[in-house]
Design a protein around this motif. Structure first.
Motif, PDB file in Angstrom:
ATOM      1  N   SER A   1      51.179  46.927  36.700  1.00 58.60           N
ATOM      2  CA  SER A   1      50.278  45.817  36.361  1.00 58.60           C
ATOM      3  C   SER A   1      50.376  45.491  34.875  1.00 58.60           C
ATOM      4  O   SER A   1      50.080  46.332  34.024  1.00 58.60           O
ATOM      5  CB  SER A   1      48.835  46.188  36.713  1.00 58.60           C
ATOM      6  N   ARG A   2      50.789  44.264  34.580  1.00 57.80           N
ATOM      7  CA  ARG A   2      50.842  43.843  33.182  1.00 57.80           C
ATOM      8  C   ARG A   2      49.454  43.679  32.596  1.00 57.80           C
ATOM      9  O   ARG A   2      49.208  44.020  31.433  1.00 57.80           O
ATOM     10  CB  ARG A   2      51.640  42.546  33.063  1.00 57.80           C
ATOM     11  N   SER A   3      48.507  43.177  33.398  1.00 57.50           N
ATOM     12  CA  SER A   3      47.127  43.061  32.917  1.00 57.50           C
ATOM     13  C   SER A   3      46.544  44.452  32.672  1.00 57.50           C
ATOM     14  O   SER A   3      45.790  44.661  31.716  1.00 57.50           O
ATOM     15  CB  SER A   3      46.278  42.304  33.933  1.00 57.50           C
ATOM     16  N   GLY A   4      46.904  45.411  33.545  1.00 58.26           N
ATOM     17  CA  GLY A   4      46.452  46.780  33.343  1.00 58.26           C
ATOM     18  C   GLY A   4      47.009  47.376  32.068  1.00 58.26           C
ATOM     19  O   GLY A   4      46.302  48.083  31.338  1.00 58.26           O
TER      20      GLY A   4
ATOM     21  N   TYR B   1      59.734  49.478  34.666  1.00 57.17           N
ATOM     22  CA  TYR B   1      58.432  49.205  34.061  1.00 57.17           C
ATOM     23  C   TYR B   1      58.576  48.458  32.736  1.00 57.17           C
ATOM     24  O   TYR B   1      57.914  47.449  32.490  1.00 57.17           O
ATOM     25  CB  TYR B   1      57.671  50.515  33.858  1.00 57.17           C
ATOM     26  N   SER B   2      59.451  48.968  31.861  1.00 59.19           N
ATOM     27  CA  SER B   2      59.634  48.312  30.564  1.00 59.19           C
ATOM     28  C   SER B   2      60.211  46.912  30.732  1.00 59.19           C
ATOM     29  O   SER B   2      59.880  45.991  29.967  1.00 59.19           O
ATOM     30  CB  SER B   2      60.551  49.160  29.673  1.00 59.19           C
ATOM     31  N   GLU B   3      61.059  46.727  31.732  1.00 62.16           N
ATOM     32  CA  GLU B   3      61.620  45.407  31.984  1.00 62.16           C
ATOM     33  C   GLU B   3      60.531  44.425  32.409  1.00 62.16           C
ATOM     34  O   GLU B   3      60.535  43.262  32.001  1.00 62.16           O
ATOM     35  CB  GLU B   3      62.700  45.505  33.068  1.00 62.16           C
ATOM     36  N   ARG B   4      59.593  44.907  33.224  1.00 64.73           N
ATOM     37  CA  ARG B   4      58.495  44.046  33.648  1.00 64.73           C
ATOM     38  C   ARG B   4      57.587  43.704  32.464  1.00 64.73           C
ATOM     39  O   ARG B   4      57.163  42.553  32.302  1.00 64.73           O
ATOM     40  CB  ARG B   4      57.681  44.729  34.747  1.00 64.73           C
ATOM     41  N   LEU B   5      57.316  44.694  31.619  1.00 63.15           N
ATOM     42  CA  LEU B   5      56.470  44.435  30.456  1.00 63.15           C
ATOM     43  C   LEU B   5      57.135  43.480  29.477  1.00 63.15           C
ATOM     44  O   LEU B   5      56.444  42.739  28.753  1.00 63.15           O
ATOM     45  CB  LEU B   5      56.134  45.749  29.746  1.00 63.15           C
ATOM     46  N   SER B   6      58.454  43.491  29.441  1.00 62.80           N
ATOM     47  CA  SER B   6      59.159  42.615  28.493  1.00 62.80           C
ATOM     48  C   SER B   6      58.916  41.148  28.795  1.00 62.80           C
ATOM     49  O   SER B   6      59.068  40.297  27.904  1.00 62.80           O
ATOM     50  CB  SER B   6      60.659  42.918  28.527  1.00 62.80           C
ATOM     51  N   THR B   7      58.517  40.830  30.033  1.00 67.39           N
ATOM     52  CA  THR B   7      58.244  39.427  30.365  1.00 67.39           C
ATOM     53  C   THR B   7      57.006  38.910  29.639  1.00 67.39           C
ATOM     54  O   THR B   7      56.800  37.696  29.548  1.00 67.39           O
ATOM     55  CB  THR B   7      58.046  39.254  31.880  1.00 67.39           C
ATOM     56  N   LEU B   8      56.166  39.819  29.126  1.00 65.92           N
ATOM     57  CA  LEU B   8      54.986  39.390  28.374  1.00 65.92           C
ATOM     58  C   LEU B   8      55.378  38.655  27.098  1.00 65.92           C
ATOM     59  O   LEU B   8      54.612  37.839  26.578  1.00 65.92           O
ATOM     60  CB  LEU B   8      54.116  40.605  28.018  1.00 65.92           C
ATOM     61  N   THR B   9      56.573  38.926  26.565  1.00 69.05           N
ATOM     62  CA  THR B   9      57.020  38.272  25.335  1.00 69.05           C
ATOM     63  C   THR B   9      57.362  36.802  25.553  1.00 69.05           C
ATOM     64  O   THR B   9      57.606  36.068  24.588  1.00 69.05           O
ATOM     65  CB  THR B   9      58.246  38.989  24.759  1.00 69.05           C
ATOM     66  N   SER B  10      57.363  36.365  26.811  1.00 67.13           N
ATOM     67  CA  SER B  10      57.686  34.967  27.092  1.00 67.13           C
ATOM     68  C   SER B  10      56.686  34.017  26.453  1.00 67.13           C
ATOM     69  O   SER B  10      57.000  32.854  26.189  1.00 67.13           O
ATOM     70  CB  SER B  10      57.723  34.728  28.610  1.00 67.13           C
ATOM     71  N   PHE B  11      55.460  34.524  26.205  1.00 70.21           N
ATOM     72  CA  PHE B  11      54.424  33.672  25.629  1.00 70.21           C
ATOM     73  C   PHE B  11      54.398  33.729  24.104  1.00 70.21           C
ATOM     74  O   PHE B  11      53.638  33.007  23.479  1.00 70.21           O
ATOM     75  CB  PHE B  11      53.049  34.074  26.171  1.00 70.21           C
TER      76      PHE B  11
END
Length: 505
Positions: free
Chosen positions: A271-274, A314-324
Motif C-alpha cells: 500500500s502506497r498510502s500505508g 515493493y521499491s518499484e511500486r513506491l517509485s511511482t509516487l515520484t510521478s507527482f
C-alpha cells in the motif's frame, strides 16, 4: 468504572446480581448441552458466559473485549468465514447493561459524555439528512444503519473509559488485536500460503503492483490492503511508546514484537498510502520521543534487517509516487491506478459542486459515479468506482454540513488530546501522557492514509474517535479532582494515587 468491591456503597446488590447471573449461566449451559450437538458451539457458549460475568464485575474487561473484537473485524470475520452469530452485538448489549448497573446500583455515573454526544450526534444527524438526496435509498439506509452501530460503539467507549487505568487497557487491547492478525499476515507472506485464508484472518488477493505486473497483496481481515495498512499504521507509535516506557521486560518484548510484525505487514500490503502514513508516523514519533543515540542505532539496525524481508517489487511500486513530483520525467497519468484516482477525485468535486449542502447521500458516490465520470474523461473504465479519499467521500456524500461536522470532531479530538497530555504531565503521570501522545500520532497516521483511502471500513475510525475523546474526558475530570486535592477542596482520590504509584515504580 471501578472494580466492584465488598466495600462498595451498594454492596447489598452484589450478591443477588451474581446469584442471578450464575443461575442464568447454569440454565443456558444446560440448554446448550441438551439442544446443541456441536462441542465448538457449547464451548463458545461457556466462554461467553464466563466473559459476561467478568464484564459486569469489571467493566474495563468488557472495554478491552470491545476494542479487540471491533478494531480488527473479528466478529465480522467469524460471521462470514465460520458461520458464527454476531459476537459484537451481544457484547454491546451487555456493556450497556453494565453501564446501567454501575450507574444505577453502584452510584458510579459516567462523566463527561455530553460533549462527545453532541459532536457525534451532529454528524449522525447530518448523515441522516443526506439521505434526502440519495438516489440509491437502499444503500444509503444500510449505510446509515451501519453508522448508527459505529457511533453507538464510540459513545459506549466514552461511557466506559472513565479512569486512568482504562487508557493503558485500551492501548494494549489495540496492540494485541493488531499483532494477532499482523502475525498471521507475516507468517502467510513468508511461507507463501496465500490461498489459505486462515479462517478469514489471513485474506490475500492477486492485485496490480505496478504497470502490468500483478501479485498477491495481504489484506488481513479487511479484504482491502489499503484499509488494512491504514488500521495497522495507528499501532506503530503505540508499540514504540510501550517499547520505551513499559516497566516489565515481557511487556517490552511484546511491544517490540508488535512493532516488527505490524511494520512488516504494512510493507506486505504493497500500500502506497500505508507507506506514506508510516513515514509520517515514524517522523512524528522520532520527533516527539527523541530517543537516545543507542536506541536510534538499534532502530536503524532493525530497519536494515527488515529490508531483507521487503518484496522485490515493493521499491518499484513506491517509485511511482515520484510521478507527482515537479520535474518528473514520468507522467502520473501513465499509471493506471493514479489515472483512476485523479478521475475519482474530480468526480467527487463535481458532486460536491452540484449538491453543496448535504451531498449526494450517504454511500451514494458509487451510484452516481458513472453519471459524472464522462464529464472528467480521464478514466475510460465504465464501472462504479469509490472515491478513494475519506475527505472527498464526506464532501461528495454529505456536503458542506458533513465536512463541518467531521471537522468539528477532529478539532475536538486533537485539541482535547493536546490538553490531556499537558494535564497528565502536570499531574506527574508521564507514562499516561506518553500514551496519549502516541494515540494522537496514530490518529494522524490514520488520517494521512485517509487522503487516499475512503471509509470502506469506518468502525476502526469511530473506535479511535471514541478512545481519543475519552482520553480528553478522563484527563479533564481527573485534573479537576487533582487540582481540588492540591488546594484542599477535595478528599483523597484512590485512582490518582494508584496512577502516581505506577509512575514511580
Amino acid at each position: 468504572m471501578s472494580v466492584i468491591t465488598p466495600n462498595s456503597p451498594s454492596q447489598r446488590w452484589l450478591t443477588p446480581i451474581i446469584i442471578f447471573m450464575a443461575v442464568a449461566a447454569a440454565a443456558a449451559l444446560g440448554w446448550a448441552v441438551i439442544s446443541i450437538a456441536s462441542p465448538t458451539i457449547i464451548t463458545v457458549v461457556v466462554v461467553g458466559l464466563v466473559l459476561a460475568v467478568l464484564t459486569v464485575v469489571r467493566a474495563e474487561f468488557g472495554l478491552a473485549l470491545l476494542v479487540l473484537i471491533n478494531y480488527t473485524r473479528v466478529s465480522d470475520t467469524l460471521i462470514k468465514y465460520q458461520g458464527f452469530p454476531s459476537v459484537a452485538k451481544p457484547l454491546v448489549a451487555l456493556l450497556v447493561v453494565t453501564v446501567l448497573i454501575h450507574w444505577l446500583l453502584y452510584k458510579e455515573p459516567p462523566r463527561g459524555w455530553d460533549k462527545p454526544l453532541i459532536l457525534i450526534g451532529f454528524y449522525t444527524l447530518v448523515s441522516y439528512a443526506s439521505l434526502l438526496f440519495a438516489s440509491d435509498q437502499a444503500t444509503a439506509s444500510t449505510a446509515f444503519s451501519d453508522l448508527l452501530d459505529d457511533v453507538i460503539i464510540a459513545m459506549l467507549i466514552v461511557l466506559l473509559m472513565q479512569r486512568f487505568q482504562s487508557i493503558r487497557v485500551v492501548v494494549w487491547s489495540l496492540l494485541v488485536s493488531g499483532t494477532f492478525i499482523a502475525a498471521i499476515s507475516v507468517y502467510q507472506y513468508i511461507t507463501g500460503q496465500f490461498t489459505n485464508a486462515f479462517g478469514g484472518f489471513g485474506q490475500a488477493a492477486i492485485m496490480n503492483i505496478v504497470g502490468e505486473s500483478n501479485d498477491y497483496r495481504i489484506q488481513g481481515t479487511f479484504g482491502s490492503p489499503n484499509s488494512y495498512a491504514q488500521v495497522l499504521v495507528v499501532l506503530v507509535p503505540l508499540a514504540f511508546d510501550r517499547l520505551l516506557n513499559e516497566r516489565r521486560l515481557l511487556a517490552r518484548f511484546a511491544a517490540g514484537f508488535a512493532l516488527v510484525t505490524v511494520v512488516l505487514t504494512i510493507i506486505f500490503t504493497f500500500s502506497r498510502s500505508g507507506f506514506l502514513a508510516l513515514a509520517v508516523v515514524a517522523f512524528l514519533t522520532l520527533l516527539h520521543y527523541r530517543p537516545k543515540l543507542e536506541t536510534l542505532l538499534i532502530g536503524l539496525a532493525l530497519a536494515a534487517a527488515l529490508v531483507l524481508f521487503m518484496p522485490a517489487q515493493y521499491s518499484e511500486r513506491l517509485s511511482t509516487l515520484t510521478s507527482f513530483l515537479p520535474g518528473s520525467t514520468s507522467s502520473a497519468q501513465s499509471e493506471v491506478s493514479f489515472r483512476g484516482r485523479i478521475n475519482e477525485y474530480a468526480v467527487g468535486f463535481l458532486m460536491f459542486a452540484d449538491y453543496p449542502f448535504l451531498g449526494v447521500g450517504l454511500k451514494n458516490y458509487p451510484a452516481n459515479y458513472l453519471e459524472y465520470s464522462p464529464r472528467v474523461g480521464i478514466d475510460p473504465r465504465r464501472e462504479q468506482r469509490a472515491p478513494h479519499s475519506l475527505y472527498i467521500e464526506v464532501a461528495a456524500e454529505q456536503g458542506i454540513l458533513g465536512v463541518l461536522a467531521f471537522a468539528l470532531i477532529l478539532i475536538a479530538v486533537f485539541r482535547g488530546t493536546a490538553r490531556a497530555a499537558r494535564q497528565f504531565g502536570e499531574m506527574g503521570l508521564r507514562r499516561v501522557q506518553s500514551m496519549t501522545s502516541a494515540l494522537s500520532i496514530g490518529m494522524i497516521g490514520y488520517l494521512t492514509a485517509s487522503f487516499f483511502v475512503h471509509g470502506s471500513y469506518p468502525r476502526p475510525f469511530w473506535l479511535l474517535v471514541g478512545i481519543l475523546l475519552s482520553v480528553a474526558n478522563v484527563a479533564a475530570q481527573e485534573y479537576r479532582i487533582f487540582h481540588s486535592q492540591q488546594t484542599g477542596r477535595a478528599p483523597f482520590d484512590l485512582s490518582i494515587s494508584i496512577a502516581q504509584t505506577y509512575e514511580q515504580e
